[in-house]
Enzyme design. Structure first.
Site, PDB file in Angstrom:
ATOM      1  N   ASN A   2       0.795  -1.226   0.000  1.00 37.23           N
ATOM      2  CA  ASN A   2       0.000   0.000   0.000  1.00 37.23           C
ATOM      3  C   ASN A   2       0.831   1.281   0.000  1.00 37.23           C
ATOM      4  OD1 ASN A   2      -2.765  -1.091   0.196  1.00 37.23           O
ATOM      5  ND2 ASN A   2      -2.053  -1.911   2.147  1.00 37.23           N
ATOM      6  N   MET A   4       2.800   2.846  -1.973  1.00 33.51           N
ATOM      7  CA  MET A   4       2.933   3.718  -3.136  1.00 33.51           C
ATOM      8  C   MET A   4       1.582   4.005  -3.786  1.00 33.51           C
ATOM      9  SD  MET A   4       6.553   2.341  -4.750  1.00 33.51           S
ATOM     10  CE  MET A   4       7.121   3.922  -5.388  1.00 33.51           C
ATOM     11  N   LYS A   5       0.501   3.697  -3.079  1.00 31.34           N
ATOM     12  CA  LYS A   5      -0.833   4.007  -3.598  1.00 31.34           C
ATOM     13  C   LYS A   5      -1.150   5.482  -3.370  1.00 31.34           C
ATOM     14  CE  LYS A   5      -2.555  -0.692  -3.323  1.00 31.34           C
ATOM     15  NZ  LYS A   5      -3.372  -1.690  -2.610  1.00 31.34           N
ATOM     16  N   HIS A  38       3.498   0.463  -7.544  1.00 27.80           N
ATOM     17  CA  HIS A  38       2.049   0.235  -7.566  1.00 27.80           C
ATOM     18  C   HIS A  38       1.375   1.226  -6.625  1.00 27.80           C
ATOM     19  CE1 HIS A  38      -1.681  -2.104  -7.884  1.00 27.80           C
ATOM     20  NE2 HIS A  38      -1.779  -2.009  -6.568  1.00 27.80           N
ATOM     21  N   ASN A  86      -4.517   1.295 -12.916  1.00 29.58           N
ATOM     22  CA  ASN A  86      -4.924   0.026 -12.331  1.00 29.58           C
ATOM     23  C   ASN A  86      -6.443  -0.133 -12.402  1.00 29.58           C
ATOM     24  OD1 ASN A  86      -4.100  -2.347 -10.740  1.00 29.58           O
ATOM     25  ND2 ASN A  86      -5.220  -1.415  -9.042  1.00 29.58           N
ATOM     26  N   GLU A  87      -6.886  -1.290 -12.904  1.00 29.06           N
ATOM     27  CA  GLU A  87      -8.284  -1.720 -12.788  1.00 29.06           C
ATOM     28  C   GLU A  87      -9.270  -0.710 -13.364  1.00 29.06           C
ATOM     29  OE1 GLU A  87      -8.852  -2.751  -8.678  1.00 29.06           O
ATOM     30  OE2 GLU A  87      -7.312  -4.300  -8.736  1.00 29.06           O
ATOM     31  N   ASN A 134      -2.469  -2.445 -15.433  1.00 28.22           N
ATOM     32  CA  ASN A 134      -2.614  -3.590 -14.535  1.00 28.22           C
ATOM     33  C   ASN A 134      -4.082  -3.863 -14.236  1.00 28.22           C
ATOM     34  OD1 ASN A 134      -1.184  -5.499 -12.687  1.00 28.22           O
ATOM     35  ND2 ASN A 134      -2.284  -4.371 -11.101  1.00 28.22           N
ATOM     36  N   HIS A 170      -4.908 -13.895  -9.227  1.00 33.64           N
ATOM     37  CA  HIS A 170      -5.546 -14.407  -8.017  1.00 33.64           C
ATOM     38  C   HIS A 170      -6.322 -15.654  -8.439  1.00 33.64           C
ATOM     39  CE1 HIS A 170      -4.332 -10.534  -6.571  1.00 33.64           C
ATOM     40  NE2 HIS A 170      -5.201  -9.897  -7.334  1.00 33.64           N
ATOM     41  N   GLU A 201       0.873  -9.711  -9.599  1.00 27.27           N
ATOM     42  CA  GLU A 201       0.397 -10.198  -8.305  1.00 27.27           C
ATOM     43  C   GLU A 201       0.096 -11.680  -8.476  1.00 27.27           C
ATOM     44  OE1 GLU A 201      -2.871  -7.727  -6.853  1.00 27.27           O
ATOM     45  OE2 GLU A 201      -2.181  -6.080  -8.112  1.00 27.27           O
ATOM     46  N   ASP A 203      -1.371 -15.139  -6.188  1.00 31.74           N
ATOM     47  CA  ASP A 203      -1.704 -15.998  -5.047  1.00 31.74           C
ATOM     48  C   ASP A 203      -2.476 -17.182  -5.582  1.00 31.74           C
ATOM     49  OD1 ASP A 203      -4.751 -15.061  -4.743  1.00 31.74           O
ATOM     50  OD2 ASP A 203      -3.502 -13.249  -4.782  1.00 31.74           O
TER      51      ASP A 203
END
Length: 206
Positions: A2, A4-5, A38, A86-87, A134, A170, A201, A203
């Site tokens: 978080n 660099m947000k 990010h 992003n997004e 991203n 994810h 990212e 996971d």
């Protein structure tokens, strides 16, 4: 993840806070690690002053470009890559903010041009860092990845700098299957002129 947000780096309109990001970069450099920045522009985790900002389109563009330019200039030459935007897409491949109920102050106040404007400002601030778009679910969602690829093609045709697409991955141990992942990656590999693909990212849920 978080530090660099937008809300962490730009808590008030006239104040930037580099303390945690500086520590992150110092640790990376001391340990011979690279850093993926990010994120420069996102609809989420933005400070209240930014969400409540008032002004015409030109004022919104100037505010966004000041944010991008200040931060990208601060860390010029020290990052390997940046998530510039992003997004910014819905699951159906449309721009976030283009449908009722969507939440994107950037699309609402600037329109889809906020994306190329952010990339252009980032490149002007740092000539050598790789600039990424991203997003999540690109690893399986055809419509969403298709929208992103269309955007990349338009940006390249217009001479807007973009170096890669970042895949938030994810996933679960069984889904998406490997053939789906290969197919989605190949769509990016096939883009001309060539751009990079990065798993930004990852996971894997069991």
């Amino acid at each position: 993840e978080n530090d660099m947000k937008m809300d962490a780096m730009h808590p008030s309109e006239t104040t930037f806070n580099f303390t945690k990001a500086d520590a992150l970069l110092s640790f990376a450099e001391a340990n011979d690690l690279t850093v993926h920045g990010h994120v420069l522009v996102w609809h989420s985790q933005i400070p209240d002053w930014m969400r409540n900002f008032t002004g015409d389109t030109n004022a919104w563009v100037a505010m966004m470009e000041n944010h991008v330019t200040t931060i990208a200039t601060k860390y010029a030459g020290r990052l390997e890559t940046w998530d510039v935007v992003n997004e910014a897409f819905n699951e159906d491949g449309s721009y976030r903010g283009s449908a009722d109920g969507d939440d994107s102050v950037w699309y609402t106040n600037i329109g889809e041009s906020f994306i190329p404007k952010a990339f252009t400002a980032a490149r002007a601030a740092d000539a050598n860092v790789d600039l990424y778009y991203n997003d999540y679910n690109l690893i399986w969602n055809n419509d969403k990845l298709g929208g992103v690829i269309d955007m990349v093609n338009d940006m390249q045709a217009d001479g807007v700098p973009i170096d890669g697409i970042g895949f938030q991955s994810h996933i679960t141990v069984n889904s998406p299957d490997i053939n789906t992942i290969r197919t989605q990656f190949q769509k990016v590999v096939d883009i001309r002129p060539k751009i990079k693909l990065k798993i930004t990212e990852l996971d894997v849920r069991m």
